[in-house]
Design a protein around this motif. Sequence first.
Motif, PDB file in Angstrom:
ATOM      1  N   ALA A  48       0.173  12.119  20.242  1.00  0.00           N
ATOM      2  CA  ALA A  48       1.115  11.276  19.492  1.00  0.00           C
ATOM      3  C   ALA A  48       0.479   9.908  19.278  1.00  0.00           C
ATOM      4  O   ALA A  48      -0.558   9.602  19.871  1.00  0.00           O
ATOM      5  N   TYR A  49       1.116   9.091  18.470  1.00  0.00           N
ATOM      6  CA  TYR A  49       0.701   7.694  18.335  1.00  0.00           C
ATOM      7  C   TYR A  49       1.121   6.989  19.631  1.00  0.00           C
ATOM      8  O   TYR A  49       2.261   7.115  20.064  1.00  0.00           O
ATOM      9  N   MET A  50       0.194   6.250  20.260  1.00  0.00           N
ATOM     10  CA  MET A  50       0.391   5.886  21.654  1.00  0.00           C
ATOM     11  C   MET A  50       1.098   4.545  21.927  1.00  0.00           C
ATOM     12  O   MET A  50       1.420   4.250  23.063  1.00  0.00           O
ATOM     13  N   GLU A 106       8.253   6.314  11.039  1.00  0.00           N
ATOM     14  CA  GLU A 106       7.981   6.802   9.676  1.00  0.00           C
ATOM     15  C   GLU A 106       6.907   5.948   8.988  1.00  0.00           C
ATOM     16  O   GLU A 106       6.993   5.671   7.783  1.00  0.00           O
ATOM     17  N   ALA A 107       5.874   5.555   9.751  1.00  0.00           N
ATOM     18  CA  ALA A 107       4.833   4.670   9.205  1.00  0.00           C
ATOM     19  C   ALA A 107       4.157   5.266   7.965  1.00  0.00           C
ATOM     20  O   ALA A 107       3.725   4.533   7.080  1.00  0.00           O
ATOM     21  N   TYR A 108       4.049   6.597   7.916  1.00  0.00           N
ATOM     22  CA  TYR A 108       3.298   7.236   6.821  1.00  0.00           C
ATOM     23  C   TYR A 108       4.209   7.994   5.844  1.00  0.00           C
ATOM     24  O   TYR A 108       3.721   8.769   5.035  1.00  0.00           O
ATOM     25  N   VAL A 145      13.488   9.511  23.004  1.00  0.00           N
ATOM     26  CA  VAL A 145      12.597  10.566  22.507  1.00  0.00           C
ATOM     27  C   VAL A 145      11.838   9.949  21.338  1.00  0.00           C
ATOM     28  O   VAL A 145      12.460   9.355  20.447  1.00  0.00           O
ATOM     29  N   TYR A 146      10.513  10.049  21.364  1.00  0.00           N
ATOM     30  CA  TYR A 146       9.699   9.443  20.297  1.00  0.00           C
ATOM     31  C   TYR A 146       9.103  10.541  19.418  1.00  0.00           C
ATOM     32  O   TYR A 146       8.439  11.442  19.921  1.00  0.00           O
ATOM     33  N   ILE A 147       9.346  10.417  18.124  1.00  0.00           N
ATOM     34  CA  ILE A 147       8.795  11.384  17.174  1.00  0.00           C
ATOM     35  C   ILE A 147       8.149  10.623  16.029  1.00  0.00           C
ATOM     36  O   ILE A 147       8.800   9.793  15.377  1.00  0.00           O
ATOM     37  N   CYS A 148       6.875  10.891  15.805  1.00  0.00           N
ATOM     38  CA  CYS A 148       6.166  10.234  14.720  1.00  0.00           C
ATOM     39  C   CYS A 148       6.049  11.263  13.596  1.00  0.00           C
ATOM     40  O   CYS A 148       5.429  12.304  13.776  1.00  0.00           O
ATOM     41  N   ASN A 149       6.652  10.961  12.459  1.00  0.00           N
ATOM     42  CA  ASN A 149       6.689  11.966  11.391  1.00  0.00           C
ATOM     43  C   ASN A 149       6.469  11.345  10.022  1.00  0.00           C
ATOM     44  O   ASN A 149       7.315  10.571   9.581  1.00  0.00           O
ATOM     45  N   SER A 178       2.186  -1.915   6.450  1.00  0.00           N
ATOM     46  CA  SER A 178       0.740  -1.857   6.734  1.00  0.00           C
ATOM     47  C   SER A 178       0.027  -0.730   5.999  1.00  0.00           C
ATOM     48  O   SER A 178      -1.187  -0.788   5.850  1.00  0.00           O
ATOM     49  N   LYS A 179       0.731   0.302   5.590  1.00  0.00           N
ATOM     50  CA  LYS A 179       0.046   1.505   5.100  1.00  0.00           C
ATOM     51  C   LYS A 179       0.059   1.568   3.565  1.00  0.00           C
ATOM     52  O   LYS A 179      -0.843   1.046   2.936  1.00  0.00           O
ATOM     53  N   VAL A 180       1.106   2.139   2.962  1.00  0.00           N
ATOM     54  CA  VAL A 180       1.119   2.233   1.492  1.00  0.00           C
ATOM     55  C   VAL A 180       1.012   0.853   0.846  1.00  0.00           C
ATOM     56  O   VAL A 180       0.343   0.680  -0.177  1.00  0.00           O
ATOM     57  N   ASN A 233       2.959  12.844  11.787  1.00  0.00           N
ATOM     58  CA  ASN A 233       2.405  12.428  13.074  1.00  0.00           C
ATOM     59  C   ASN A 233       1.018  11.799  12.926  1.00  0.00           C
ATOM     60  O   ASN A 233       0.249  12.151  12.043  1.00  0.00           O
ATOM     61  N   ASN A 234       0.740  10.863  13.803  1.00  0.00           N
ATOM     62  CA  ASN A 234      -0.598  10.290  13.964  1.00  0.00           C
ATOM     63  C   ASN A 234      -1.038  10.658  15.383  1.00  0.00           C
ATOM     64  O   ASN A 234      -0.258  10.449  16.305  1.00  0.00           O
ATOM     65  N   PRO A 235      -2.188  11.254  15.654  1.00  0.00           N
ATOM     66  CA  PRO A 235      -3.374  11.318  14.795  1.00  0.00           C
ATOM     67  C   PRO A 235      -3.533  12.595  13.967  1.00  0.00           C
ATOM     68  O   PRO A 235      -4.621  12.800  13.417  1.00  0.00           O
ATOM     69  N   GLY A 278       5.257  -6.374  11.865  1.00  0.00           N
ATOM     70  CA  GLY A 278       4.632  -5.053  11.998  1.00  0.00           C
ATOM     71  C   GLY A 278       5.550  -4.128  12.767  1.00  0.00           C
ATOM     72  O   GLY A 278       6.350  -4.568  13.605  1.00  0.00           O
ATOM     73  N   SER A 279       5.429  -2.813  12.488  1.00  0.00           N
ATOM     74  CA  SER A 279       6.315  -1.892  13.204  1.00  0.00           C
ATOM     75  C   SER A 279       5.921  -1.768  14.670  1.00  0.00           C
ATOM     76  O   SER A 279       6.732  -1.339  15.491  1.00  0.00           O
ATOM     77  N   SER A 280       4.706  -2.168  15.034  1.00  0.00           N
ATOM     78  CA  SER A 280       4.306  -2.168  16.457  1.00  0.00           C
ATOM     79  C   SER A 280       5.314  -2.946  17.285  1.00  0.00           C
ATOM     80  O   SER A 280       5.620  -2.582  18.426  1.00  0.00           O
ATOM     81  N   ASP A 281       5.797  -4.024  16.705  1.00  0.00           N
ATOM     82  CA  ASP A 281       6.743  -4.873  17.413  1.00  0.00           C
ATOM     83  C   ASP A 281       8.049  -4.118  17.694  1.00  0.00           C
ATOM     84  O   ASP A 281       8.641  -4.251  18.773  1.00  0.00           O
ATOM     85  N   VAL A 282       8.479  -3.299  16.729  1.00  0.00           N
ATOM     86  CA  VAL A 282       9.702  -2.501  16.926  1.00  0.00           C
ATOM     87  C   VAL A 282       9.440  -1.462  18.030  1.00  0.00           C
ATOM     88  O   VAL A 282      10.258  -1.260  18.932  1.00  0.00           O
ATOM     89  N   LEU A 283       8.269  -0.817  17.963  1.00  0.00           N
ATOM     90  CA  LEU A 283       7.916   0.205  18.953  1.00  0.00           C
ATOM     91  C   LEU A 283       7.905  -0.394  20.367  1.00  0.00           C
ATOM     92  O   LEU A 283       8.479   0.160  21.301  1.00  0.00           O
ATOM     93  N   GLU A 284       7.253  -1.540  20.496  1.00  0.00           N
ATOM     94  CA  GLU A 284       7.114  -2.137  21.836  1.00  0.00           C
ATOM     95  C   GLU A 284       8.459  -2.649  22.364  1.00  0.00           C
ATOM     96  O   GLU A 284       8.800  -2.442  23.527  1.00  0.00           O
TER      97      GLU A 284
HETATM   98  N1  PLP Z   1       3.157   3.731  13.846  1.00  0.00           N
HETATM   99  C1  PLP Z   1       2.128   4.511  13.528  1.00  0.00           C
HETATM  100  C2  PLP Z   1       2.327   5.973  13.513  1.00  0.00           C
HETATM  101  C3  PLP Z   1       0.882   3.962  13.218  1.00  0.00           C
HETATM  102  O1  PLP Z   1      -0.139   4.764  12.918  1.00  0.00           O
HETATM  103  C4  PLP Z   1       0.739   2.562  13.245  1.00  0.00           C
HETATM  104  C5  PLP Z   1      -0.557   1.929  12.950  1.00  0.00           C
HETATM  105  O2  PLP Z   1      -1.562   2.520  12.704  1.00  0.00           O
HETATM  106  C6  PLP Z   1       1.848   1.792  13.604  1.00  0.00           C
HETATM  107  C7  PLP Z   1       3.051   2.403  13.880  1.00  0.00           C
HETATM  108  C8  PLP Z   1       1.767   0.307  13.724  1.00  0.00           C
HETATM  109  O3  PLP Z   1       1.673  -0.269  12.491  1.00  0.00           O
HETATM  110  P1  PLP Z   1       2.022  -1.786  12.213  1.00  0.00           P
HETATM  111  O4  PLP Z   1       2.280  -2.474  13.499  1.00  0.00           O
HETATM  112  O5  PLP Z   1       0.843  -2.330  11.513  1.00  0.00           O
HETATM  113  O6  PLP Z   1       3.254  -1.738  11.359  1.00  0.00           O
END
Ligand code: PLP
Length: 349
Positions: free
Chosen positions: A101-103, A179-181, A143-147, A210-212, A149-151, A76-82
């Motif tokens: 932002a996505y937290m 780039e999750a979305y 610098v974190y940019i979600c694009n 996880s998404k598409v 963006n969530n939410p 999951g990309s959460s692992d990359v983020l963390e």
């Molecule tokens: N990044 C964004 C913007 C998200 O909305 C999510 C999940 O909702 C994630 C990352 C994490 O997704 P996952 O760990 O399932 O790849």
Amino acid sequence: MPSLQWEKAHVAALPQLKARLLANENPWGPSPNARLAIMEAAKGGNRYQHEASAQLKTMVAKFEGVSEDHILLAPGSSDVLEKMAILHFMRGGNLVAADPAYMSLIVTAMSMQAEWKKVRLTDSWAHDLEGMAKAVDKDTKLVYICNPNNPTGTLTPADELRSFCRNIASEQTTVFVDEAYLEFLPNPKEQTMVPLIKEGKNVVVARTFSKVHGMAGLRIGYGVMLPGMVEKIEAIWRSNMSLCKTSVMGAMASMEDHDFQAKSIAATAAAREQTAAGLKKLGFHYVPSLTSFMIFPIAMEGKSFLDAMFAKGVGVRVFNVFGKDYCRVSMGTPEEMDLFLTALEEVLV
Ligand code: PLP
């Protein structure tokens, strides 16, 4: 009730939900081909997943147009983020990121004692790149940019983001673009920041299945980054060891299933239209979204609203944006969106 407690109460209510629209899950996945590949892979579950992971890495590298040493596979990309948050903030520093932002990365960074320098989104819900550039100082590690963006579900234009990355990304400051979305956009190849990495810029891009691809529960995603960054991560974590063979094989099958991806994108767009039309009819002012979720302001206090929606079997989320409560609803099946709109009317109108 403290927020964690009522979140737990809502998790307990999940099995009773008739419409599960709270985690931007994809109701259509995984693709039929991915399901078959997963079943087949389970037969070889006695062996480690190293060959399968190597194959997925090759496939992802080809898809992204980079060499394999630029790819970090992850559950999951959460692992990359963390991991990026831990790597960047173990010796202090600050993080520049939007509000809202996505937290995930932000929470991990703050738990490492990083300071979050918040930069409010613009009135058109894009990142305030000028404001973010001003917020960067000598202690900014990331610098974190979600694009998109969530939410908010909104986009920062690719050309502006590209020049921002070119100016800001340096040896001292990583620009992380989530780039999750991205695949929900009509032109993802023109919007991705991966080409900057090929130019040698210190940019990290995170992507997910996880998404598409509809594989949220299977936990598979990846990061694209400079080979030196992959090395820094791999000096601490043996990333292959957290991967699961079934998910890796499923991801490869899903990447090849273009038909499923197209259907998933089209069904999400149809759900957006259905939801937008329903919200308009009920008099809500939603934020136009390019993703698999949508937000709109609600007059009711957030927690009471959530409780009322959950009591009707409809799971959504509430975010406080600039001091106002907003409902975020994920795109589900047509039946789920109908249930959501009916419940919303009963609760709020
Ligand atoms: N990044 C964004 C913007 C998200 O909305 C999510 C999940 O909702 C994630 C990352 C994490 O997704 P996952 O760990 O399932 O790849």
